[in-house]
Design an enzyme around this catalytic site. Structure first.
Site, PDB file in Angstrom:
ATOM      1  CG  ASP A  20      38.739   8.472  43.232  1.00  0.00           C
ATOM      2  OD1 ASP A  20      37.905   7.568  43.427  1.00  0.00           O
ATOM      3  OD2 ASP A  20      38.987   9.359  44.073  1.00  0.00           O
ATOM      4  CG  ASP A  22      34.143  12.807  47.151  1.00  0.00           C
ATOM      5  OD1 ASP A  22      34.200  14.001  46.805  1.00  0.00           O
ATOM      6  OD2 ASP A  22      33.704  12.454  48.255  1.00  0.00           O
ATOM      7  CG  ASP A 218      41.396  11.849  46.386  1.00  0.00           C
ATOM      8  OD1 ASP A 218      40.892  10.809  45.878  1.00  0.00           O
ATOM      9  OD2 ASP A 218      40.996  12.326  47.462  1.00  0.00           O
TER      10      ASP A 218
END
Length: 338
Positions: A20, A22, A218
């Protein structure tokens, strides 16, 4: 000669990382600390890297240029967007489709053309499929065209279902909110290409030729849940959205396989956990449930503490209170706990 009995870093235990963006490799315009060096070292250990993003508005070239400006190892072919995953889903429809009513930006149009599909702009162009992605210029007229086609029973794919989009001025409606307009008008439910759908992650695995990929993210609700749906292991890092409370209370379908403070976790072995004295021991920490209260005792690495607490909480017959454990974790984050 390597001893097969010795623990190996995740970068050798898995042949590809599906990353991922951001909150994992960058936060806004800045690279996450340790990200560039860790990914370079993971690549040197043989781990292939793919950057998987729900953002279908930016092209792979634009994403790659952003990553390279931040010193991150990336080539254009390493970037997998939800627009590309949506285009693959459209191309794999049966019976085969040729004309696609495309709602979105230039990156979506390019992704569709790469699969030999012809983008059109009106429901009157007799599209075989609707693919809806985000662009800040999407208008009521375009949403209406999508609704007209979807209302006639044309298959409907959306690049992602993110309800909001962070901007420099605050939170704005995301593609999921725009898709909900079409859904409200038609009553139809779209096929979603982006996380937590498995389609985007499978596209990333196919791109790298991975036999044992690791999803690195995240967020539990997109990255980890998406990995579960795809049948992949996952590593959650604590540089973005997920909090200790989120982890301790995560439902089964959002529980990661591994935990790390940041991307240096790729260079370390999986955390070893032992069931011990009615609890779970990780490093110098023991997590256990006493009188329906999650309790942490020990000292050492704060991520070991969190992982011991997670496994104790997840194995409890009923969700325990996490107040005491969170207090211990907060003290651990401020300094050594003795």
């Amino acid at each position: 000669m390597d001893d097969d009995s010795l623990p190996v870093p995740l970068a050798r235990a898995y042949d590809a990382a599906l990353l991922d963006l951001d909150g994992v490799v960058y936060v806004g315009p800045y690279a996450v600390e340790h990200a560039a060096r860790s990914l370079a070292r993971a690549g040197a250990l043989g781990m292939r890297l793919a950057y998987v993003t729900n953002n279908g508005y930016r092209s792979p070239k634009e994403v790659c240029e952003h990553l390279r400006r931040l010193g991150l190892p990336a080539a254009e072919g390493d970037v997998v967007t939800s627009a590309q995953a949506a285009a693959r889903l459209a191309a794999e429809l049966r019976p085969p489709v040729a004309r696609v009513l495309a709602i979105g930006g230039e990156a979506l149009l390019a992704a569709l053309r790469a699969y030999g599909l012809e983008p059109v702009r009106s429901a009157d162009d007799d599209p075989d499929c609707v693919v809806q992605g985000f662009a800040p210029t999407v208008s009521w007229r375009e949403l209406a065209e999508a609704a007209y086609a979807v209302g006639r029973g044309v298959p409907w794919i959306v690049t992602n279902s993110d309800l909001n989009a962070p901007t420099h001025r605050g939170t704005a409606p995301g593609n999921g909110a725009l898709a909900d307009v079409v859904r409200a008008a038609t009553g139809a439910v779209p096929t979603v290409a982006g996380k937590p759908s498995a389609a985007l992650l499978r596209e990333g695995a196919a791109r790298t030729g991975a036999r044992r990929p690791l999803m690195v993210g995240d967020r539990l609700d997109t990255d980890v849940e998406g990995a579960r749906r795809a049948g992949f292991d996952s590593l959650v890092v604590l540089t973005g959205a997920t909090t200790p409370h989120d982890l301790l209370t995560a439902p089964e379908h959002r529980r990661p396989t591994h935990l790390a403070a940041d991307l240096r976790g790729l260079l370390a072995p999986a955390r070893r956990v032992e069931e011990h004295a009615g609890g779970h021991r990780c490093g110098g920490w023991l997590g256990s449930v006493r009188d329906r209260e999650l309790v942490l005792t020990g000292r050492g690495d704060p991520e070991d503490a969190l992982w011991a607490a997670c496994l104790a909480s997840w194995s409890a017959p009923e969700p325990p209170s996490t107040t005491a454990a969170l207090e211990t974790l907060a003290r651990c984050a401020r300094g050594p706990v003795t």
